[in-house]
Design a protein around this motif. Sequence first.
Motif, PDB file in Angstrom:
ATOM      1  N   GLU A 270       0.842  -1.201   0.000  1.00 59.58           N
ATOM      2  CA  GLU A 270       0.000   0.000   0.000  1.00 59.58           C
ATOM      3  C   GLU A 270       0.874   1.248   0.000  1.00 59.58           C
ATOM      4  O   GLU A 270       1.700   1.441   0.880  1.00 59.58           O
ATOM      5  N   PHE A 271       0.679   2.072  -1.024  1.00 57.78           N
ATOM      6  CA  PHE A 271       1.337   3.374  -1.116  1.00 57.78           C
ATOM      7  C   PHE A 271       0.261   4.393  -0.771  1.00 57.78           C
ATOM      8  O   PHE A 271      -0.824   4.360  -1.350  1.00 57.78           O
ATOM      9  N   GLY A 272       0.543   5.294   0.154  1.00 59.86           N
ATOM     10  CA  GLY A 272      -0.486   6.242   0.540  1.00 59.86           C
ATOM     11  C   GLY A 272       0.063   7.584   0.963  1.00 59.86           C
ATOM     12  O   GLY A 272       1.264   7.761   1.175  1.00 59.86           O
ATOM     13  N   SER A 273      -0.858   8.524   1.086  1.00 60.27           N
ATOM     14  CA  SER A 273      -0.540   9.886   1.530  1.00 60.27           C
ATOM     15  C   SER A 273      -1.696  10.396   2.360  1.00 60.27           C
ATOM     16  O   SER A 273      -2.855  10.143   2.041  1.00 60.27           O
ATOM     17  N   VAL A 274      -1.344  11.118   3.416  1.00 61.22           N
ATOM     18  CA  VAL A 274      -2.344  11.672   4.325  1.00 61.22           C
ATOM     19  C   VAL A 274      -1.983  13.128   4.593  1.00 61.22           C
ATOM     20  O   VAL A 274      -0.838  13.440   4.928  1.00 61.22           O
ATOM     21  N   TYR A 275      -2.974  14.011   4.417  1.00 61.16           N
ATOM     22  CA  TYR A 275      -2.766  15.410   4.788  1.00 61.16           C
ATOM     23  C   TYR A 275      -3.252  15.579   6.215  1.00 61.16           C
ATOM     24  O   TYR A 275      -4.418  15.344   6.519  1.00 61.16           O
ATOM     25  N   ARG A 276      -2.354  15.966   7.090  1.00 66.59           N
ATOM     26  CA  ARG A 276      -2.699  16.155   8.496  1.00 66.59           C
ATOM     27  C   ARG A 276      -2.997  17.634   8.719  1.00 66.59           C
ATOM     28  O   ARG A 276      -2.098  18.471   8.738  1.00 66.59           O
ATOM     29  N   GLU A 277      -4.287  17.900   8.850  1.00 66.51           N
ATOM     30  CA  GLU A 277      -4.785  19.271   8.923  1.00 66.51           C
ATOM     31  C   GLU A 277      -4.214  20.035  10.120  1.00 66.51           C
ATOM     32  O   GLU A 277      -3.856  21.207  10.007  1.00 66.51           O
ATOM     33  N   LYS A 278      -4.095  19.375  11.258  1.00 62.80           N
ATOM     34  CA  LYS A 278      -3.645  20.060  12.481  1.00 62.80           C
ATOM     35  C   LYS A 278      -2.240  20.621  12.361  1.00 62.80           C
ATOM     36  O   LYS A 278      -1.932  21.661  12.932  1.00 62.80           O
ATOM     37  N   VAL A 279      -1.380  19.939  11.628  1.00 63.12           N
ATOM     38  CA  VAL A 279      -0.009  20.417  11.480  1.00 63.12           C
ATOM     39  C   VAL A 279       0.290  20.915  10.058  1.00 63.12           C
ATOM     40  O   VAL A 279       1.437  21.234   9.745  1.00 63.12           O
ATOM     41  N   SER A 280      -0.729  20.941   9.202  1.00 63.00           N
ATOM     42  CA  SER A 280      -0.603  21.392   7.805  1.00 63.00           C
ATOM     43  C   SER A 280       0.570  20.706   7.096  1.00 63.00           C
ATOM     44  O   SER A 280       1.455  21.357   6.547  1.00 63.00           O
ATOM     45  N   LEU A 281       0.545  19.381   7.123  1.00 62.28           N
ATOM     46  CA  LEU A 281       1.666  18.622   6.591  1.00 62.28           C
ATOM     47  C   LEU A 281       1.181  17.338   5.901  1.00 62.28           C
ATOM     48  O   LEU A 281       0.279  16.670   6.403  1.00 62.28           O
ATOM     49  N   TRP A 282       1.794  17.026   4.759  1.00 59.52           N
ATOM     50  CA  TRP A 282       1.537  15.764   4.071  1.00 59.52           C
ATOM     51  C   TRP A 282       2.513  14.716   4.590  1.00 59.52           C
ATOM     52  O   TRP A 282       3.706  14.986   4.723  1.00 59.52           O
ATOM     53  N   VAL A 283       2.022  13.536   4.859  1.00 56.93           N
ATOM     54  CA  VAL A 283       2.860  12.395   5.225  1.00 56.93           C
ATOM     55  C   VAL A 283       2.582  11.287   4.213  1.00 56.93           C
ATOM     56  O   VAL A 283       1.431  10.920   3.986  1.00 56.93           O
ATOM     57  N   HIS A 284       3.638  10.789   3.606  1.00 56.55           N
ATOM     58  CA  HIS A 284       3.532   9.713   2.631  1.00 56.55           C
ATOM     59  C   HIS A 284       4.020   8.431   3.285  1.00 56.55           C
ATOM     60  O   HIS A 284       4.869   8.472   4.170  1.00 56.55           O
ATOM     61  N   TYR A 285       3.494   7.303   2.829  1.00 59.06           N
ATOM     62  CA  TYR A 285       3.899   6.039   3.442  1.00 59.06           C
ATOM     63  C   TYR A 285       3.829   4.889   2.450  1.00 59.06           C
ATOM     64  O   TYR A 285       3.146   4.962   1.432  1.00 59.06           O
TER      65      TYR A 285
END
Length: 181
Positions: free
Chosen positions: A132-147
Amino acid sequence: MIILISCVLSAWVSAQTAPTPTVQRSNTTSRGLTVSSRKGTLIEKKIINLGRFKNLNIQKIITKDVSDNASETLLGMMYEYETFDEISKKTLTIDKNELGKLIQALQYVEQKENDKTHQEIKYKFVTMSNIEFGSVYREKVSLWVHYIKIPSHYLNQNILEFTKDELKELIAILKKAETEL
């Protein structure tokens, strides 16, 4: 009389069984490993290292049936880890068609990362071998995290997180690998 009763009972029993539901398979992006899954023949496997991304070793895997020279070329992603009691290597494969779709998906996420958003957004792309390749935008810290989530032992997933710059690096490695396949 016995034959008549048998016919009636068999008809009644078959009428009582529910029809077998038709299982529809979704369109897949991989045709599977046909050469390496053959039985009763000598299979040759060559592994060529193409690069590394974090603790993933990106490989070109060529399998060949020695009897008829049929061959396949796939992208291999080998994950290695070591614990106190265990050393493990696992290689999962992606065919060229699926690799092209993965690269497109990662490029799409890369473009979306530049868009300004104020809400949580998530993307994922799952390969036929369950990487699984994924990305999540974390609104609280205004940051994209990819995994990348590599399937592993029961109730254990190996997750590699990476940044925007590392996403560009991964796309470049995968594009290079695509030209090698």
